[in-house]
Design a protein around this motif. Structure first.
Motif, mmCIF file in Angstrom:
data_model
loop_
_atom_site.group_PDB
_atom_site.id
_atom_site.type_symbol
_atom_site.label_atom_id
_atom_site.label_comp_id
_atom_site.label_asym_id
_atom_site.label_seq_id
_atom_site.Cartn_x
_atom_site.Cartn_y
_atom_site.Cartn_z
ATOM 1 N N ARG A 1 0.847 -1.191 0.000
ATOM 2 C CA ARG A 1 0.000 0.000 0.000
ATOM 3 C C ARG A 1 0.879 1.236 0.000
ATOM 4 O O ARG A 1 1.900 1.291 0.684
ATOM 5 C CB ARG A 1 -0.900 0.008 1.224
ATOM 6 C CG ARG A 1 -1.985 -1.043 1.157
ATOM 7 C CD ARG A 1 -2.844 -1.074 2.381
ATOM 8 N NE ARG A 1 -3.381 0.256 2.643
ATOM 9 C CZ ARG A 1 -4.077 0.580 3.720
ATOM 10 N NH1 ARG A 1 -4.301 -0.329 4.639
ATOM 11 N NH2 ARG A 1 -4.535 1.787 3.884
ATOM 12 N N GLY A 2 0.498 2.225 -0.796
ATOM 13 C CA GLY A 2 1.276 3.451 -0.873
ATOM 14 C C GLY A 2 1.100 4.108 -2.227
ATOM 15 O O GLY A 2 0.290 3.688 -3.042
ATOM 16 N N THR A 3 1.876 5.165 -2.455
ATOM 17 C CA THR A 3 1.795 5.936 -3.696
ATOM 18 C C THR A 3 3.009 5.642 -4.560
ATOM 19 O O THR A 3 4.133 5.592 -4.059
ATOM 20 C CB THR A 3 1.726 7.442 -3.380
ATOM 21 O OG1 THR A 3 0.588 7.672 -2.528
ATOM 22 C CG2 THR A 3 1.566 8.263 -4.645
ATOM 23 N N TYR A 4 2.775 5.464 -5.851
ATOM 24 C CA TYR A 4 3.821 5.085 -6.799
ATOM 25 C C TYR A 4 3.677 5.878 -8.091
ATOM 26 O O TYR A 4 2.593 6.338 -8.432
ATOM 27 C CB TYR A 4 3.732 3.590 -7.147
ATOM 28 C CG TYR A 4 3.891 2.685 -5.962
ATOM 29 C CD1 TYR A 4 5.151 2.235 -5.574
ATOM 30 C CD2 TYR A 4 2.795 2.278 -5.212
ATOM 31 C CE1 TYR A 4 5.307 1.403 -4.479
ATOM 32 C CE2 TYR A 4 2.947 1.448 -4.118
ATOM 33 C CZ TYR A 4 4.195 1.013 -3.761
ATOM 34 O OH TYR A 4 4.352 0.193 -2.677
ATOM 35 N N THR A 5 4.795 5.976 -8.819
ATOM 36 C CA THR A 5 4.797 6.538 -10.171
ATOM 37 C C THR A 5 4.942 5.378 -11.141
ATOM 38 O O THR A 5 5.820 4.532 -10.978
ATOM 39 C CB THR A 5 5.980 7.511 -10.365
ATOM 40 O OG1 THR A 5 5.865 8.562 -9.404
ATOM 41 C CG2 THR A 5 5.983 8.102 -11.762
ATOM 42 N N MET B 1 0.892 9.233 -11.286
ATOM 43 C CA MET B 1 0.949 8.773 -9.898
ATOM 44 C C MET B 1 -0.308 7.961 -9.609
ATOM 45 O O MET B 1 -1.412 8.383 -9.970
ATOM 46 C CB MET B 1 1.019 9.954 -8.937
ATOM 47 C CG MET B 1 2.237 10.830 -9.105
ATOM 48 S SD MET B 1 3.737 10.055 -8.533
ATOM 49 C CE MET B 1 3.463 10.048 -6.788
ATOM 50 N N GLN C 1 -2.145 5.324 -6.422
ATOM 51 C CA GLN C 1 -2.086 4.913 -5.022
ATOM 52 C C GLN C 1 -2.666 3.509 -4.913
ATOM 53 O O GLN C 1 -3.772 3.244 -5.396
ATOM 54 C CB GLN C 1 -2.890 5.872 -4.159
ATOM 55 C CG GLN C 1 -2.878 5.510 -2.699
ATOM 56 C CD GLN C 1 -3.724 6.456 -1.867
ATOM 57 O OE1 GLN C 1 -4.478 7.243 -2.388
ATOM 58 N NE2 GLN C 1 -3.585 6.347 -0.565
ATOM 59 N N ILE D 1 -4.467 1.203 -2.725
ATOM 60 C CA ILE D 1 -5.313 1.385 -1.550
ATOM 61 C C ILE D 1 -5.496 0.064 -0.803
ATOM 62 O O ILE D 1 -5.423 0.017 0.426
ATOM 63 C CB ILE D 1 -6.674 1.978 -1.955
ATOM 64 C CG1 ILE D 1 -6.442 3.345 -2.614
ATOM 65 C CG2 ILE D 1 -7.620 2.063 -0.768
ATOM 66 C CD1 ILE D 1 -7.648 3.908 -3.318
ATOM 67 N N ILE E 1 -6.919 0.527 -6.661
ATOM 68 C CA ILE E 1 -5.985 1.640 -6.832
ATOM 69 C C ILE E 1 -6.759 2.936 -6.973
ATOM 70 O O ILE E 1 -7.927 2.942 -7.347
ATOM 71 C CB ILE E 1 -5.059 1.433 -8.056
ATOM 72 C CG1 ILE E 1 -5.863 1.360 -9.353
ATOM 73 C CG2 ILE E 1 -4.197 0.199 -7.875
ATOM 74 C CD1 ILE E 1 -5.012 1.398 -10.611
ATOM 75 N N SER F 1 -6.476 6.981 -8.581
ATOM 76 C CA SER F 1 -5.793 7.892 -9.484
ATOM 77 C C SER F 1 -6.732 9.036 -9.823
ATOM 78 O O SER F 1 -7.887 8.798 -10.200
ATOM 79 C CB SER F 1 -5.390 7.150 -10.770
ATOM 80 O OG SER F 1 -4.798 8.032 -11.684
ATOM 81 N N ARG G 1 -11.312 5.709 -8.046
ATOM 82 C CA ARG G 1 -10.820 4.412 -7.609
ATOM 83 C C ARG G 1 -11.190 3.352 -8.628
ATOM 84 O O ARG G 1 -12.269 3.404 -9.228
ATOM 85 C CB ARG G 1 -11.411 4.049 -6.249
ATOM 86 C CG ARG G 1 -10.898 4.951 -5.162
ATOM 87 C CD ARG G 1 -11.404 4.536 -3.829
ATOM 88 N NE ARG G 1 -10.800 5.396 -2.808
ATOM 89 C CZ ARG G 1 -10.954 5.206 -1.542
ATOM 90 N NH1 ARG G 1 -11.697 4.204 -1.098
ATOM 91 N NH2 ARG G 1 -10.376 6.014 -0.677
#
Length: 84
Positions: free
Chosen positions: A24-28, A52, A54, A56, A65, A67, A71
């Protein structure tokens, strides 16, 4: 290269992982591939290289996810073709 069931790609000093294995977290999004129809749909949702996202929640066969304040649930088969 495969390490402990995770796929990593070396790109300019950065180790990337498949989205389906991300915590879980934010990514590019670094890169993605797949069927043209699937890529077109993801781009319509503004999910593309450089964007980017996320993670969830993770489920057995899918990811939730986020964006751009929306969701989506995507199957792990699709997430396996997205590198973050």
């Amino acid at each position: 290269m495969k390490i402990f069931g995770l796929y990593f790609v070396w790109r300019g000093g950065t180790i990337m992982q498949v989205l389906s294995n991300a915590a879980r977290g934010t990514y590019t999004i670094q890169w993605m591939f797949g069927l043209p129809e699937v890529l077109k749909q993801l781009q319509e949702w503004q999910i593309c290289e450089g964007s980017m996202i996320q993670v969830i929640a993770k489920y057995k066969h899918a990811l939730l996810i986020g964006s751009n304040s929306r969701r989506f649930i995507i199957d792990n088969e699709i997430a396996d073709r997205i590198r973050v």
